[in-house]
Design an enzyme around this catalytic site. Structure first.
Site, PDB file in Angstrom:
ATOM      1  N   THR A 156       0.982  -1.221   0.346  1.00 33.65           N
ATOM      2  CA  THR A 156       0.067  -0.021  -0.053  1.00 33.65           C
ATOM      3  C   THR A 156       0.690   1.355   0.010  1.00 33.65           C
ATOM      4  O   THR A 156       2.050   1.248   0.406  1.00 33.65           O
ATOM      5  CB  THR A 156      -0.832   0.239   1.163  1.00 33.65           C
ATOM      6  OG1 THR A 156      -0.031   0.066   2.582  1.00 33.65           O
ATOM      7  CG2 THR A 156      -1.593  -1.289   1.454  1.00 33.65           C
TER       8      THR A 156
ATOM      9  N   GLU B 220      -5.821  -3.539  -1.745  1.00 32.59           N
ATOM     10  CA  GLU B 220      -6.438  -4.842  -1.051  1.00 32.59           C
ATOM     11  C   GLU B 220      -7.624  -5.680  -1.680  1.00 32.59           C
ATOM     12  O   GLU B 220      -7.796  -6.696  -1.525  1.00 32.59           O
ATOM     13  CB  GLU B 220      -7.063  -4.474   0.410  1.00 32.59           C
ATOM     14  CG  GLU B 220      -5.688  -4.080   1.257  1.00 32.59           C
ATOM     15  CD  GLU B 220      -5.701  -2.411   1.284  1.00 32.59           C
ATOM     16  OE1 GLU B 220      -4.898  -1.945   2.283  1.00 32.59           O
ATOM     17  OE2 GLU B 220      -5.749  -1.755   0.257  1.00 32.59           O
TER      18      GLU B 220
ATOM     19  N   LYS C 256     -15.807  16.939  10.402  1.00 29.18           N
ATOM     20  CA  LYS C 256     -16.839  16.952  11.551  1.00 29.18           C
ATOM     21  C   LYS C 256     -16.806  18.236  11.830  1.00 29.18           C
ATOM     22  O   LYS C 256     -16.036  18.765  12.592  1.00 29.18           O
ATOM     23  CB  LYS C 256     -16.770  15.904  12.600  1.00 29.18           C
ATOM     24  CG  LYS C 256     -17.840  15.657  13.502  1.00 29.18           C
ATOM     25  CD  LYS C 256     -17.775  14.564  14.378  1.00 29.18           C
ATOM     26  CE  LYS C 256     -19.063  14.431  14.983  1.00 29.18           C
ATOM     27  NZ  LYS C 256     -18.929  13.199  15.999  1.00 29.18           N
TER      28      LYS C 256
ATOM     29  N   TRP D 184     -21.413  15.996   9.354  1.00 28.72           N
ATOM     30  CA  TRP D 184     -20.431  15.619   8.716  1.00 28.72           C
ATOM     31  C   TRP D 184     -20.414  16.529   7.222  1.00 28.72           C
ATOM     32  O   TRP D 184     -21.362  16.730   6.670  1.00 28.72           O
ATOM     33  CB  TRP D 184     -20.454  14.222   8.275  1.00 28.72           C
ATOM     34  CG  TRP D 184     -20.517  13.231   9.630  1.00 28.72           C
ATOM     35  CD1 TRP D 184     -21.614  12.660  10.133  1.00 28.72           C
ATOM     36  CD2 TRP D 184     -19.172  12.882  10.113  1.00 28.72           C
ATOM     37  NE1 TRP D 184     -21.275  12.112  11.121  1.00 28.72           N
ATOM     38  CE2 TRP D 184     -19.716  12.136  11.235  1.00 28.72           C
ATOM     39  CE3 TRP D 184     -17.874  12.980   9.840  1.00 28.72           C
ATOM     40  CZ2 TRP D 184     -18.867  11.435  12.136  1.00 28.72           C
ATOM     41  CZ3 TRP D 184     -17.010  12.454  10.969  1.00 28.72           C
ATOM     42  CH2 TRP D 184     -17.408  11.666  11.896  1.00 28.72           C
TER      43      TRP D 184
END
Length: 531
Positions: free
Chosen positions: A176, A320, A425, A430
């Site tokens: 990654t 992944e 936030k 949100w």
């Protein structure tokens, strides 16, 4: 279901198909039959260097023919292909090679300046095989044996006794990008790579066939170039490789010369290509499909390509997930804005995979297009653990926690609102940075835009918009805020704005929001505050 089977199909059934590598002013071309023979020679040469089991053979290379030969030879001989990301910081590159215990590195000679400073620190590497011509002096003294790729192949037999391989054994690995902490190794089995390739060839994904010519602009060191090389060889589609020529001007010349039908790259690449094509009246109409992902694809970018006769389709996935997990084709019968709503999403999950949205306490949320939660996914080409790092926080009950936040509609369309770590936030509500970015990049004078949350005394966090303006254009923060005002709720509008020459990128071309947040903390950004 092995890479060997894919190689034999390409070299035997579709031997007349070819892989071409762009040289900047033309191409060098080999048929799949020739590639199959050279893969056998490479396997024999690697066996002579002591690769006789599942040792890791690394590549440090551009997208080119020799890289494809390694893609086929290394897994088919029973070893594990490890693609090294040439854009990583030196310390990360050293960590990855040592963590994977690479035995051999196959490197493009043009990359010697990047390899030389770290080579002596690669503890398990014994051999470096160089492709092409270059000054090897910087590599000498590192304690590694240096070899010439073509000389090794010329001395090796034209055939190789390919072993019978357990399809569940390791074929390849990729790390990654390591935006937080050290990069983590993802191992792909032969079975997972084969099934992913089959899925990529289906009509609900990219619909590859022997009639296609595929241009993987996305690097082969990043999640197997989205699986495009293996899928193309499986389907008998010819490949066109861009090598190191990844800027808009050479890419456009390559497309006009070689006429690919499918090409995959991240949005930043296609944004540059679109600007160049419009400025120069370029003909990109050979492209029937442009899979695009790695970060959210702005609707304005897709509409811009429609104007020149090219269809971009958004795909979603991650290292992944091998990586393609969903593709945003509109549903049958969709028309007008319903088409664009589907295309602006991350699409529907491919057959063989399962996807869900979960909230606090791993409660599975409804697929109603409204409930927002973390995306989880499982299936035969989804990793279940990292190499030598279980990381139980990411895996549970067969599900991968993706770290992406979004909604699922009743008909299965995924809409991402943010990465979990990037959600803003503000006052208990949100704010989606992705939504703000997409709207900003729809402005005709905005080239790039990235939004991050920064501390705010009153609201806990507020959005900071970083903007790159088109050359020759003039636009103010107030004008951009007004542009957003008709598209998002007033309380979501950024008060903080900064204009930059370029948005910092990660090693795989995504916006590096971690870097932007650090630049803000360090006072390296000139920030305007408007209300």
């Amino acid at each position: 279901m092995t890479i060997t089977t894919i190689m034999r199909c390409g070299a035997g059934v579709f031997g007349e198909a070819s892989v071409s590598t762009w040289t900047g002013d033309g191409t060098r071309r080999r048929t799949y039959a020739e590639v199959g023979e050279r893969a056998a020679r490479l396997a024999g040469a690697l066996r002579g260097l002591g690769v006789d089991g599942d040792q890791r053979v690394a590549t440090f290379a551009w997208n080119n023919t020799e890289h494809l030969e390694a893609y086929l030879a290394v897994p088919s001989m029973g070893a594990v292909l490890h693609t090294l990301n040439l854009r990583l910081f030196p310390d990360q590159l050293v960590y990855i090679a040592n963590h994977a215990e690479d035995r051999v590195v196959i490197a493009d000679a043009s990359l010697i300046p990047l390899l030389a400073p770290v080579l002596a620190r690669l503890e398990t590497v014994r051999h470096v095989v160089l492709v092409g011509e270059g000054d090897t002096a910087p590599l000498e003294g590192a304690g590694k044996e240096l070899h010439d790729y073509e000389e090794l192949l010329a001395a090796a037999p034209a055939t190789f006794a390919w072993p019978e391989i357990d399809e569940r054994s390791a074929a390849a690995m990729c790390y990654t990008s390591g935006t937080t902490g050290n990069p983590k190794g993802v191992v792909y089995s032969h079975r997972s790579a084969y099934l992913h390739s089959m899925s990529t060839c289906t009509g609900n994904a990219m619909g590859l066939s022997a009639s296609d010519v595929v241009l993987p602009v996305v690097p082969m060191f990043h999640a197997n170039a989205w699986g495009l090389p293996y899928a193309a060889v499986m389907a008998g589609a010819s490949l066109v490789m861009p090598d190191r020529f990844l800027q808009a001007e050479p890419l456009v010349r390559l497309i006009e010369a070689e006429r690919p039908t499918v090409a995959g790259a991240v949005p930043t690449i296609w944004s540059d290509v679109l600007r160049h094509a419009k400025e120069h009246g370029s003909d990109l109409t050979s492209l029937r499909l442009v899979p695009c992902g790695g970060s959210a694809v702005p609707e304005s970018l897709m509409r811009g390509f429609e104007e020149i006769g090219v269809r971009i389709v958004q795909a979603w996935g991650m290292t992944e997930t091998s990586p393609v997990a969903s593709v945003a084709h509109p549903p049958p019968g969709a028309a007008g804005e319903d088409v664009w709503r589907a295309r602006a999403s991350q699409g529907r999950v491919l057959a063989g995979l399962e996807m869900r949205i979960v909230g606090d306490g791993d409660v599975v949320l409804p697929r109603d297009g409204e409930a927002v939660g973390e995306v989880e996914i499982r299936g035969p080409w989804i990793t279940g653990a990292y190499h030598l790092d279980e990381d139980p926080g990411r895996f549970h009950d067969g599900w991968l926690r993706t770290g992406d936040v979004g909604t699922l509609s009743p008909d299965g369309y995924l809409v991402l609102t943010d990465r979990a770590k990037d959600v803003i936030k503000s006052g208990g509500e949100w704010i989606s940075s992705v939504e703000l970015e997409n709207h900003l990049m729809a402005h005709p004078d905005v080239v790039e835009a990235a939004v991050v949350g920064v501390p705010d005394d009153r609201w806990q966090e507020r959005p900071l918009a970083s903007v790159v303006v088109r050359d020759g254009a003039e636009v103010t923060a107030a004008q951009l805020r007004e542009f957003l005002a008709g598209r998002v709720a007033k309380w979501q509008l950024p008060e903080r704005w900064t204009f930059v020459a370029e948005i910092p990128k990660t090693s795989v071309g995504k916006f590096s929001k971690k870097t932007l947040r650090q630049m803000y903390r360090d006072g390296d950004l000139t920030v305007q505050k408007i209300i």
